[in-house]
Design a protein around this motif. Structure first.
Motif, PDB file in Angstrom:
ATOM      1  N   LEU A   1      26.992 -32.620 -28.341  1.00  0.00           N
ATOM      2  CA  LEU A   1      27.085 -32.890 -29.636  1.00  0.00           C
ATOM      3  C   LEU A   1      28.064 -34.065 -29.926  1.00  0.00           C
ATOM      4  N   ASN A   2      29.283 -33.962 -29.104  1.00  0.00           N
ATOM      5  CA  ASN A   2      30.499 -34.757 -29.456  1.00  0.00           C
ATOM      6  C   ASN A   2      29.971 -36.293 -29.261  1.00  0.00           C
ATOM      7  N   THR A   3      29.177 -36.347 -27.956  1.00  0.00           N
ATOM      8  CA  THR A   3      28.930 -37.324 -27.387  1.00  0.00           C
ATOM      9  C   THR A   3      27.870 -38.041 -28.282  1.00  0.00           C
ATOM     10  N   ALA A   4      26.982 -37.720 -28.730  1.00  0.00           N
ATOM     11  CA  ALA A   4      25.852 -38.176 -29.698  1.00  0.00           C
ATOM     12  C   ALA A   4      26.696 -38.591 -30.725  1.00  0.00           C
ATOM     13  N   LEU A   5      27.650 -37.831 -31.429  1.00  0.00           N
ATOM     14  CA  LEU A   5      28.260 -38.225 -32.789  1.00  0.00           C
ATOM     15  C   LEU A   5      29.066 -39.560 -32.472  1.00  0.00           C
ATOM     16  N   CYS A   6      29.794 -39.769 -31.205  1.00  0.00           N
ATOM     17  CA  CYS A   6      30.421 -41.029 -30.784  1.00  0.00           C
ATOM     18  C   CYS A   6      29.709 -42.063 -30.769  1.00  0.00           C
ATOM     19  N   CYS A  12      26.846 -42.291 -32.711  1.00  0.00           N
ATOM     20  CA  CYS A  12      26.412 -42.744 -33.798  1.00  0.00           C
ATOM     21  C   CYS A  12      27.255 -43.435 -34.554  1.00  0.00           C
ATOM     22  N   ALA A  13      28.672 -42.929 -34.246  1.00  0.00           N
ATOM     23  CA  ALA A  13      29.809 -43.479 -34.740  1.00  0.00           C
ATOM     24  C   ALA A  13      30.026 -45.065 -34.582  1.00  0.00           C
ATOM     25  N   ILE A  28      27.566 -47.032 -33.604  1.00  0.00           N
ATOM     26  CA  ILE A  28      26.483 -48.094 -34.230  1.00  0.00           C
ATOM     27  C   ILE A  28      27.003 -48.308 -35.510  1.00  0.00           C
ATOM     28  N   ILE A  29      27.788 -47.602 -36.219  1.00  0.00           N
ATOM     29  CA  ILE A  29      28.231 -48.072 -37.562  1.00  0.00           C
ATOM     30  C   ILE A  29      29.294 -48.832 -37.172  1.00  0.00           C
ATOM     31  N   LEU A  30      30.495 -48.545 -36.299  1.00  0.00           N
ATOM     32  CA  LEU A  30      31.817 -49.268 -36.303  1.00  0.00           C
ATOM     33  C   LEU A  30      31.607 -50.422 -35.751  1.00  0.00           C
ATOM     34  N   ILE A  31      30.844 -50.769 -34.670  1.00  0.00           N
ATOM     35  CA  ILE A  31      30.672 -52.026 -34.101  1.00  0.00           C
ATOM     36  C   ILE A  31      30.389 -53.117 -34.957  1.00  0.00           C
TER      37      ILE A  31
END
Length: 273
Positions: A11-16, A18-19, A21-24
């Motif tokens: 779950l943490n890997t998936a959230l990272c 996703c983050a 995708i937004i932060l780049i």
């Protein structure tokens, strides 16, 4: 226990991911605002060979009309958010406390607005008939009229407030205005903070309404200054990126400061309602 840890790791890997995708894209906009014209046009994630920290922003501020846009955005956002908070909280209180067929019908109509998008062309003709086009007043009316989500938030939270509080206030001789603003409204602080943040971001970043009803450069908001500036400097990407950074900075600061109140306010209304 191992299965749970494995699940949390996935779950943490998936959230990272996703983050990222937004932060780049955010990182790309910021880093390209410090490059020269040639490097910024490549739109990559490489650091600039020469940092233009102040030059790009100075030129953009001089030519972009950003101060006027900031003033217009501030005026529109502050007034619209205040009107939304006052009107939506009072409406939600009345609709929740009065269990009549008429109030339920109004509540259903307002909530139904959550699934109906704004129809620009009919709305434009209505505003033109009322002589509201090309004026900030039209933006005020249209943004405040889009109150469905805020009413929905307040209604869910007001359900958790016992009606015995109202009855005690009436016994003590309080009027309806005193009951709401002195007793009920202070209890709505969590959901009010949430409504302020959500509406602030929505109004500040609004583009669709503003571009159709603010056709004068003196009335442009910050998102419109980005649009106008890009039209005049479509080859100067370093200046466009600098404009985007300054335009989104206020709402990013507000969100980072008050982000913890968003989840707490929304969940309080959901659980208590």
């Amino acid at each position: 226990m191992r299965r749970r840890k494995r699940y949390e790791a996935i779950l943490n890997t998936a959230l990272c991911f996703c983050a990222l995708i937004i932060l780049i894209p955010v990182f790309m906009v910021i880093i390209n605002s410090f490059k020269n014209q040639t490097e910024a046009a490549r739109m990559n994630l490489k650091l600039p060979t020469t940092w233009h920290i102040f030059e790009n922003y100075k030129e953009m501020i001089r030519e972009g009309g950003i101060f006027r846009g900031f003033l217009n955005s501030t005026i529109i956002t502050v007034i619209c958010v205040l009107l939304l908070i006052i009107l939506c909280s009072t409406m939600a209180f009345v609709l929740e406390r009065r269990k009549t067929f008429f109030s339920k019908l109004i509540h259903m109509t307002v909530v139904f607005g959550l699934v109906l998008p704004l129809q620009i062309i009919p709305t434009y003709f209505v505003c033109n008939f009322l002589h509201l086009t090309h004026e900030i007043a039209a933006v005020f009316v249209l943004i405040v009229a889009n109150m469905s989500f805020t009413v929905f938030l307040y209604t869910g939270f007001i359900k958790s407030i016992p009606i015995e509080i109202d009855e005690s206030a009436w016994i003590d001789g309080a009027s309806h205005t005193q009951l709401f603003f002195r007793i009920i409204f202070p209890l709505l602080q969590p959901v009010t903070v949430t409504a302020v943040i959500i509406n602030f971001m929505a109004v500040w970043n609004d583009f669709g309404i503003s571009i159709y009803f603010l056709n004068s450069a003196r009335n442009y908001t910050l998102p419109l200054t980005v649009y106008n500036f890009f039209g005049n400097h479509n080859s100067d990407w370093q200046l466009v990126f600098a404009n985007v950074v300054l335009s989104t900075l206020p709402v990013a600061i507000v969100y980072l400061i008050l982000q913890r109140h968003i989840i707490s306010g929304m969940t309080s209304g959901a659980v208590k309602g």
